[in-house]
Design an enzyme around this catalytic site. Structure first.
Site, PDB file in Angstrom:
ATOM      1  N   ASP A 214       0.833  -1.208   0.000  1.00 45.93           N
ATOM      2  CA  ASP A 214       0.000   0.000   0.000  1.00 45.93           C
ATOM      3  C   ASP A 214       0.872   1.264   0.000  1.00 45.93           C
ATOM      4  O   ASP A 214       1.852   1.338   0.743  1.00 45.93           O
ATOM      5  CB  ASP A 214      -0.847  -0.046   1.287  1.00 45.93           C
ATOM      6  CG  ASP A 214      -1.925   1.013   1.344  1.00 45.93           C
ATOM      7  OD1 ASP A 214      -2.847   0.959   0.513  1.00 45.93           O
ATOM      8  OD2 ASP A 214      -1.862   1.881   2.233  1.00 45.93           O
ATOM      9  N   GLU A 274       1.667  -0.622  -4.974  1.00 45.48           N
ATOM     10  CA  GLU A 274       0.720   0.437  -5.323  1.00 45.48           C
ATOM     11  C   GLU A 274       1.537   1.726  -5.239  1.00 45.48           C
ATOM     12  O   GLU A 274       1.771   2.254  -4.154  1.00 45.48           O
ATOM     13  CB  GLU A 274      -0.454   0.488  -4.333  1.00 45.48           C
ATOM     14  CG  GLU A 274      -1.499   1.502  -4.772  1.00 45.48           C
ATOM     15  CD  GLU A 274      -2.218   2.211  -3.632  1.00 45.48           C
ATOM     16  OE1 GLU A 274      -3.353   2.639  -3.844  1.00 45.48           O
ATOM     17  OE2 GLU A 274      -1.640   2.362  -2.530  1.00 45.48           O
TER      18      GLU A 274
END
Ligand code: GLC
Length: 549
Positions: A214, A274
Site C-alpha cells: 500500500d 501500489e
C-alpha cells in the site's frame, strides 16, 4: 489442480488472474453485517470455479476501521470481528488445496492511531524516542498554532494534526498523509524497518504467497529542516525523485531489503507495488531486486476507445519489459468507481462531482456501460501480464451512487467537510442470492445498504444464465488457462475503431470500440463478450477471441 509433484513455480504471478477480496464486503457468516474470513473461506469453491489464480485480501488486521482497515493497529493478527488466525490459516489451506495463491496487503506508510507505538508516542514527551517512530514537529507561528508545513492530506485538509500534551495544553503536530487516524511512520527509524520485516516473515511463514504494498511510493520523505513545500504535482511527479513526499529515490532501499527477505522463501514471495510516480519511474518498483511488479492504473484511467487503449497497452508492456517484469492490468478496485458505471458515463465526467449528484446528473447508460465493461474485460484477460479483478466485477455490479449520507463510512466524506463522497459506492456488500434483505451476503443487516437491483445481479441468478457476466468471466478464465503462452503480443493492422492483437499459438483478440458492427477477421470464434451466440460480424462495443483455423 496442480500436480503434487510439480515444482513450485517462482513465476506464478507473471500472468496470474488475481481476485481482490475486500473482506468486510465479501461474505458475512456471523450476521454482524460485516464480511469476515470464514465468509471468504465459504466462497473458495466459487473462486476456484471462477478460475482465478490467486486471491488478494485487503486488510483484515485489527483496526479501528477509520479507513476500512487501512489503519492497522496490529499487523500480525486478524481483526476479531473478521475472525481468527486459525480462520486465516483455513483460508490459505483451502486456497492452496485448489491451486490458488494468497496475497495479503501490507500497509507500511502509516499505522492506526490506536497502534501501541502511537499510543506510546502520545503519552511520551516531545522529543522522546517514542515519538521518533512517527513524524512529530512543533507548529509554526505564535504558540506553534500553525501546522509545520503546507502538506495536504489525501482525504482533505491539512496533513498535520495537533496533539494535546500531558498537561492538557495544545502540543506538537504529527503528520498523516491520509486520515488523522493514520499517522505516518518515519522510515528512517531502524525499529520501523525491522518490525515490518518481522511482519513480512510472519505472513510468509503462515503460507502467504505474496504481498500488495500500500502507498509504496510515500515511505521515504525529505524531513530535513525546514520542511519543504509540497509542489502540486500529484499527477505528474518529477522524473528525478525530488518531490519531498512521493517517489523519492531512497524508498527503493527499503524494497531491496524486502526482496532479500522474499528470496529466502521457496518459491520467493511475490509483491506488487501500489505506487504513484511519474509513469516512467513506475518500473523502478518492479525491478526484480525490489517488489517485482507494480500496479499500473493507466487502463482504468483510459477512456473507452481503440486509440487510448492501444497506446496504454503498448506503453505498459514496454515499461514492464524494461525491468523484466510483467505488466499489471486493473479496471476496478476498492478505491475507484466501478467500470460498468464509468463506461456508462460520458467521457470526461468528473466522478467526484457526479457522485455528489447521487448519480443522477448525468444518468449513466448502464446497458452501454456493461457492454463496454464486458468488452474491456475480455480484452484485458487476453493481454500478457496479470489481471486484477475486484470482487463483484464478475457480476457486472455498478457503482452504488445514491448511498444516503448517514451510511457513508469512507473518511473522505468527513475529512473533506462533506464535499467529496468517497469510495463507499464500490464497497457495497456482494449479492450472492436474489433474496432480500441482504441478498445472500449474510444473515444480518449489511454495513452498507444494497440496492434492490442487486437481486437480479446476484451470483446465484447469474450462474443460471449462460450469457451472464459471471458466465462470461468463467468461460474467459477457463479459456485463458488453455490459450495462455509466452508473454508476447503482436498487433494486427485493423480499422481505426478496432484493436486486434495476436498471442503466441494463434490466439487472437479483436475489440470493436465503435458503435457499428465490423467484419470479423478469419478464425474460429471461441469467446464473445456479447454472450454465447456468435454472429458473423463483430458487434459494436464488443470483443471476441478467435483461434487460427
Ligand atoms: C491505498 C488504499 C486505500 C487507502 C490508502 C491509505 O491507496 O488502496 O484504500 O485508503 O492507501 O492506506
Amino acid at each position: 489442480m496442480p500436480d503434487a509433484l510439480d515444482q513450485p513455480d517462482p513465476d506464478w504471478w507473471r500472468q496470474a488472474v488475481v481476485y481482490q477480496i475486500y473482506p468486510r464486503s465479501f461474505a458475512d457468516t456471523d450476521g454482524d453485517g460485516v464480511g469476515d474470513i470464514p465468509g471468504a473461506v465459504s466462497k473458495i469453491d466459487y473462486l476456484a470455479d471462477l478460475g482465478v489464480d490467486a486471491v488478494w485480501l485487503s486488510p483484515f488486521y485489527p483496526s479501528p476501521m477509520a479507513d476500512g482497515g487501512y489503519d492497522v493497529s496490529d499487523y500480525r493478527d486478524v481483526h476479531p470481528q473478521l475472525g481468527t488466525l486459525a480462520d486465516f490459516d483455513a483460508l490459505v489451506t483451502g486456497a492452496h488445496a485448489r491451486g490458488m495463491k494468497v496475497i495479503v496487503d501490507i500497509v507500511p506508510n502509516h499505522t492506526s492511531d490506536e497502534h501501541p507505538w502511537f499510543v506510546e508516542a502520545l503519552a511520551a514527551a516531545p522529543g522522546s524516542p517514542a515519538r521518533d517512530r512517527y513524524i512529530f514537529r512543533d507548529g509554526l507561528g505564535e504558540n506553534g498554532s500553525q501546522p509545520p508545513s503546507d502538506w495536504i492530506s489525501h482525504f482533505g485538509g491539512s496533513a498535520w494534526t495537533r496533539v494535546t500534551d500531558a498537561a492538557g495544553r495544545p502540543g506538537q503536530w504529527y503528520c498523516h498523509l491520509f486520515a488523522p487516524q493514520q499517522p505516518d511512520l518515519d522510515w528512517r527509524h531502524p525499529e520501523v524497518r525491522s518490525d515490518f520485516i518481522t511482519t513480512l516473515r510472519f505472513w510468509a511463514d503462515r503460507g502467504v504467497d505474496g504481498y500488495r504494498v500500500d502507498v509504496a511510493h510515500a515511505l521515504a520523505k525529505d524531513l530535513s529542516e525546514p520542511l519543504r513545500s509540497k509542489p502540486d504535482l500529484e499527477d505528474d511527479l518529477p522524473l528525478d525523485g525530488s518531490d519531498p513526499l512521493y517517489d523519492r529515490n531512497e524508498v527503493h532501499e527499503i524494497y531491496q531489503e524486502w526482496r532479500q527477505v522474499f528470496d529466502t522463501y521457496d518459491p520467493p514471495r511475490s509483491a506488487v507495488a501500489e505506487a504513484v510516480s511519474h509513469p516512467a519511474r513506475r518500473a523502478l518498483y518492479a525491478r526484480p531486486t525490489e517488489l517485482g511488479q507494480a500496479f499500473n492504473f493507466s487502463l482504468m484511467k483510459a477512456p473507452f476507445g481503440a486509440r487510448t487503449f492501444g497506446e496504454v497497452i503498448t506503453f505498459c508492456l514496454a515499461e514492464a519489459a524494461k525491468t523484466g517484469s510483467s505488466s499489471t492490468w486493473v479496471l476496478s478496485n476498492h478505491d475507484d468507481i466501478r467500470h460498468v458505471t464509468r463506461y456508462g458515463l460520458p467521457a470526461g465526467t468528473s466522478y467526484e462531482a457526479w457522485l455528489m449528484t447521487e448519480g443522477t446528473d448525468p444518468v449513466p447508460d448502464l446497458a452501454r456501460g456493461l457492454r463496454r465493461a464486458r468488452a474491456a474485460t475480455t480484452l484485458m484477460f487476453a493481454l500478457p501480464g496479470s489481471s486484477y479483478v475486484y470482487q463483484g466485477e464478475e457480476l457486472g455490479l455498478p457503482e452504488v451512487a445514491d448511498l444516503p449520507a448517514e451510511a457513508l463510512q469512507d473518511p473522505t466524506w468527513t475529512d473533506s467537510g462533506h464535499t467529496v463522497k468517497g469510495r463507499d459506492g464500490c464497497r457495497v456488500p456482494i449479492p450472492w442470492a436474489p433474496t432480500p434483505p441482504a441478498y445472500g451476503f449474510g444473515p444480518g443487516r449489511p454495513w452498507l445498504p444494497q440496492p434492490a437491483t442487486f437481486a437480479a445481479l446476484s451470483a446465484a441468478v447469474q450462474a443460471q444464465e449462460p450469457d451472464s457476466t459471471l458466465e462470461l468471466y468463467r468461460r474467459a478464465l477457463q479459456l485463458r488457462r488453455r490459450l495462455q503462452g509466452a508473454e508476447q503480443l503482436d498487433w494486427v493492422a485493423s480499422e481505426p475503431d478496432v484493436l486486434h492483437f495476436v498471442r503466441p499459438g494463434g490466439w487472437h483478440c479483436v475489440t470493436n470500440f465503435g458503435d457499428v458492427p465490423v467484419a470479423l477477421p478469419p478464425g474460429q470464434v471461441v469467446l464473445s463478450s456479447t454472450g454465447t451466440t456468435v454472429a458473423d460480424e463483430l458487434a459494436g462495443e464488443s470483443t471476441v477471441w478467435l483461434t487460427s483455423v
